[in-house]
Design a protein around this motif. Structure first.
Motif, mmCIF file in Angstrom:
data_model
loop_
_atom_site.group_PDB
_atom_site.id
_atom_site.type_symbol
_atom_site.label_atom_id
_atom_site.label_comp_id
_atom_site.label_asym_id
_atom_site.label_seq_id
_atom_site.Cartn_x
_atom_site.Cartn_y
_atom_site.Cartn_z
ATOM 1 N N ASP A 142 0.830 -1.212 0.000
ATOM 2 C CA ASP A 142 0.000 0.000 0.000
ATOM 3 C C ASP A 142 0.860 1.255 0.000
ATOM 4 O OD1 ASP A 142 -2.415 -1.294 -0.002
ATOM 5 O OD2 ASP A 142 -2.778 -1.082 2.148
ATOM 6 N N LYS A 143 0.267 2.316 -0.520
ATOM 7 C CA LYS A 143 0.849 3.657 -0.378
ATOM 8 C C LYS A 143 0.008 4.418 0.642
ATOM 9 C CE LYS A 143 0.165 6.938 -3.426
ATOM 10 N NZ LYS A 143 0.219 7.793 -4.646
ATOM 11 N N VAL A 144 0.649 4.885 1.713
ATOM 12 C CA VAL A 144 -0.052 5.554 2.805
ATOM 13 C C VAL A 144 0.321 7.024 2.815
ATOM 14 C CG1 VAL A 144 -0.215 5.717 5.320
ATOM 15 C CG2 VAL A 144 -0.250 3.484 4.233
ATOM 16 N N GLU A 145 -0.693 7.848 3.081
ATOM 17 C CA GLU A 145 -0.447 9.280 3.197
ATOM 18 C C GLU A 145 -1.456 9.874 4.171
ATOM 19 O OE1 GLU A 145 0.123 13.215 0.316
ATOM 20 O OE2 GLU A 145 -0.674 11.338 -0.507
ATOM 21 N N VAL A 146 -1.004 10.840 4.972
ATOM 22 C CA VAL A 146 -1.885 11.605 5.847
ATOM 23 C C VAL A 146 -1.888 13.035 5.338
ATOM 24 C CG1 VAL A 146 -2.401 12.338 8.201
ATOM 25 C CG2 VAL A 146 -1.298 10.127 7.811
ATOM 26 N N ARG A 147 -3.093 13.523 4.956
ATOM 27 C CA ARG A 147 -3.244 14.888 4.471
ATOM 28 C C ARG A 147 -4.225 15.620 5.381
ATOM 29 N NH1 ARG A 147 -5.158 13.270 -1.604
ATOM 30 N NH2 ARG A 147 -3.546 11.689 -2.048
ATOM 31 N N ASP A 148 -3.745 16.635 6.041
ATOM 32 C CA ASP A 148 -4.585 17.434 6.927
ATOM 33 C C ASP A 148 -5.372 16.532 7.890
ATOM 34 O OD1 ASP A 148 -5.572 19.806 7.972
ATOM 35 O OD2 ASP A 148 -7.287 19.864 6.604
ATOM 36 N N MET A 149 -4.678 15.593 8.502
ATOM 37 C CA MET A 149 -5.189 14.672 9.519
ATOM 38 C C MET A 149 -6.024 13.523 8.934
ATOM 39 S SD MET A 149 -6.115 17.029 12.834
ATOM 40 C CE MET A 149 -7.786 17.314 12.266
ATOM 41 N N LYS A 150 -6.296 13.513 7.648
ATOM 42 C CA LYS A 150 -7.080 12.457 7.025
ATOM 43 C C LYS A 150 -6.155 11.440 6.360
ATOM 44 C CE LYS A 150 -11.043 14.179 8.169
ATOM 45 N NZ LYS A 150 -11.892 13.498 9.183
ATOM 46 N N ASP A 245 0.377 15.126 11.148
ATOM 47 C CA ASP A 245 -0.905 15.405 10.483
ATOM 48 C C ASP A 245 -0.784 15.524 8.977
ATOM 49 O OD1 ASP A 245 -2.336 15.494 12.905
ATOM 50 O OD2 ASP A 245 -1.695 17.555 13.260
ATOM 51 N N ASN A 246 0.425 15.570 8.489
ATOM 52 C CA ASN A 246 0.694 15.635 7.046
ATOM 53 C C ASN A 246 1.927 14.762 6.783
ATOM 54 O OD1 ASN A 246 -1.175 17.997 5.937
ATOM 55 N ND2 ASN A 246 -0.363 18.623 7.929
ATOM 56 N N TYR A 247 1.675 13.530 6.410
ATOM 57 C CA TYR A 247 2.745 12.525 6.403
ATOM 58 C C TYR A 247 2.710 11.755 5.087
ATOM 59 C CZ TYR A 247 5.789 8.820 8.162
ATOM 60 O OH TYR A 247 6.826 7.957 8.351
ATOM 61 N N GLY A 248 3.903 11.546 4.521
ATOM 62 C CA GLY A 248 3.992 10.745 3.314
ATOM 63 C C GLY A 248 3.825 11.581 2.050
ATOM 64 N N PRO A 249 3.581 10.902 0.891
ATOM 65 C CA PRO A 249 3.248 9.480 0.728
ATOM 66 C C PRO A 249 4.428 8.558 0.988
ATOM 67 C CG PRO A 249 3.481 10.536 -1.406
ATOM 68 C CD PRO A 249 3.583 11.623 -0.395
ATOM 69 N N LEU A 250 4.089 7.357 1.476
ATOM 70 C CA LEU A 250 5.086 6.364 1.842
ATOM 71 C C LEU A 250 4.633 4.995 1.361
ATOM 72 C CD1 LEU A 250 7.652 5.641 3.489
ATOM 73 C CD2 LEU A 250 6.158 5.330 5.473
ATOM 74 N N GLN A 251 5.504 4.325 0.607
ATOM 75 C CA GLN A 251 5.209 2.983 0.103
ATOM 76 C C GLN A 251 5.609 1.951 1.156
ATOM 77 O OE1 GLN A 251 3.966 2.545 -3.128
ATOM 78 N NE2 GLN A 251 3.680 0.348 -2.796
ATOM 79 N N ILE A 252 4.687 1.040 1.478
ATOM 80 C CA ILE A 252 4.955 0.011 2.485
ATOM 81 C C ILE A 252 5.598 -1.196 1.803
ATOM 82 C CG2 ILE A 252 3.954 -1.441 4.276
ATOM 83 C CD1 ILE A 252 1.602 0.523 4.378
ATOM 84 N N PRO A 253 6.743 -1.659 2.290
ATOM 85 C CA PRO A 253 7.447 -2.772 1.635
ATOM 86 C C PRO A 253 6.609 -4.051 1.580
ATOM 87 C CG PRO A 253 8.873 -1.676 3.216
ATOM 88 C CD PRO A 253 7.501 -1.136 3.443
ATOM 89 N N THR A 265 15.092 6.990 -1.235
ATOM 90 C CA THR A 265 14.627 5.694 -0.724
ATOM 91 C C THR A 265 15.506 5.148 0.400
ATOM 92 O OG1 THR A 265 15.840 4.522 -2.470
ATOM 93 C CG2 THR A 265 13.524 5.047 -2.898
ATOM 94 N N VAL A 266 16.789 5.456 0.381
ATOM 95 C CA VAL A 266 17.672 4.938 1.438
ATOM 96 C C VAL A 266 17.214 5.389 2.826
ATOM 97 C CG1 VAL A 266 20.005 5.070 2.425
ATOM 98 C CG2 VAL A 266 19.693 4.541 -0.002
ATOM 99 N N PRO A 267 16.884 6.674 3.057
ATOM 100 C CA PRO A 267 16.423 7.068 4.396
ATOM 101 C C PRO A 267 15.149 6.346 4.830
ATOM 102 C CG PRO A 267 17.001 8.999 3.113
ATOM 103 C CD PRO A 267 16.991 7.853 2.160
ATOM 104 N N LEU A 268 14.276 5.997 3.868
ATOM 105 C CA LEU A 268 13.002 5.376 4.195
ATOM 106 C C LEU A 268 13.127 3.895 4.532
ATOM 107 C CD1 LEU A 268 10.727 7.000 1.453
ATOM 108 C CD2 LEU A 268 10.926 7.666 3.856
#
Length: 361
Positions: A142-150, A245-253, A265-268
């Motif tokens: 999945d790709k996860v993202e938090v935008r304005d708390m949603k 409250d504003n996080y990602g987008p982040l791909q889950i391995p 990608t190395v830091p992630l």
């Protein structure tokens, strides 16, 4: 003189032998049940309020996702990290096995309330790390993202949990009866600050408080987009302008997925490659990763990972702050509240009768 067909009767067991055998059988049976079927847990922190409350006692199913074979077999039965009532370790890590998961009748799904071993706790073997409970927001791939708390998963807006909570700054017009105001509105997570209170509650309750004549203001406390918070994963505010409250987008391995390794990608994913994948001699030098002394330009993940968040969104130490949960850290699915006791309830008000035998959603 005994004939060939005659057998000498066995002497009866002593009292202590009988009790010893009974205790041994009980310990073995309890250990097997605890390992393979269900285990009881309690909620010690408010990170999942109001979905789960401090003092809730849960049954966690190992059957849903499948029980794990022990990684640390040299352990006192029915213990976790220490022997009961002491600080003496209950295990020896001199002998470690590779963990395998037996078949379950389900897999971790988005929205499941999951118990898992806390990944960053390096001082313990993986299967003996502290048990955490959170809601699974994203599964492997999945790709996860938090935008304005949603929360968005694969760019689709996700419904908030029914009892999601956030932080608010409550400013009263004058002195208030704290016990009456907060108990009447079922607010238990409160901090006194200059000029008022920081409370964790739902938007509906916050709106109700705004209508009270003794309340001056109730402000939602949220982090604006683009303002980096160094405490959130991967703890690199110069490169990732993320906050809770504003996080990602982040791909889950995902197991079998291959990524290219570069400055973004190395830091992630270096923590995953270095700590959770079973690789030997991993070294990170800036934006380069070396395995056994050789630089790798790409990497294929060996297991699935998950992204977890608490329902008390502004008071939860979760994947936003320490990253992914490896599949081999998953303990089980929280399924039932079998008892609930308010630690501040006092005599006669301690048991929360309305929560007993509630199914966890």
């Amino acid at each position: 003189m005994l004939t060939k067909t005659e057998k000498k009767p066995k002497p009866p067991k002593s009292f202590f032998r009988e009790w010893g055998d009974a205790i041994l059988f009980a310990v073995v049976a309890a250990t097997l049940i605890r390992w393979a079927t269900f285990e009881a847990y309690t909620i010690p922190t408010p990170s999942m309020e109001k979905s789960l409350l401090v003092g809730d006692y849960l049954f966690v199913s190992k059957l849903h996702y499948g029980p794990r074979t022990p990684r640390t077999p040299l352990q006192v039965p029915l213990t976790h990290q220490t022997i009961w009532g002491t600080n003496i370790p209950s295990y020896s890590d001199a002998f470690q096995l590779k963990s395998h998961r037996l078949p379950g009748f389900s897999s971790v799904k988005n929205g499941d309330v999951v118990v898992f071993n806390y990944p960053p706790e390096d001082q313990y073997p993986a299967d003996l790390r502290t048990n955490y409970i959170k809601r699974c927001i994203g599964i492997a791939g999945d790709k996860v993202e938090v935008r304005d708390m949603k929360v968005y998963v694969n760019d689709k807006l996700q419904h908030d949990p029914e009892k999601v909570q956030y932080s608010y700054y409550l400013i009263p017009k004058g002195p208030i009866n704290e016990q009456v105001v907060f108990e009447a509105n079922d607010i238990t997570d409160v901090s006194l600050v200059q000029g008022g209170y920081i409370i964790h509650t739902s938007e509906a309750t916050a709106q109700k408080l705004r209508g009270e004549d003794f309340i001056k203001e109730v402000q939602l406390l949220k982090d604006p987009a683009g303002v980096a918070d160094a405490t959130v994963y991967p703890n690199m505010p110069s490169r990732f302008k993320w906050n809770k409250d504003n996080y990602g987008p982040l791909q889950i391995p995902k197991q079998g997925q291959t990524i290219q390794l570069d400055s973004m990608t190395v830091p992630l994913y270096e923590t995953v490659i270095r700590k959770y994948e079973g690789n030997n001699k991993v070294e990170v030098r800036g934006d380069q990763i070396f395995v056994d002394g050789e630089e790798i330009k790409s990497y294929t993940f060996k297991q699935n990972y998950y992204f977890m968040m608490g329902d008390n969104r502004h008071n939860s130490a979760d994947s936003r702050f320490w990253g992914f949960v490896p599949e081999d850290h998953i303990v089980g699915k929280a399924v039932l509240i079998w008892m609930s006791a308010n630690p501040n309830g006092g005599v006669g008000g301690k048991i929360r009768w309305n929560r007993i035998f509630n199914v966890i959603k």
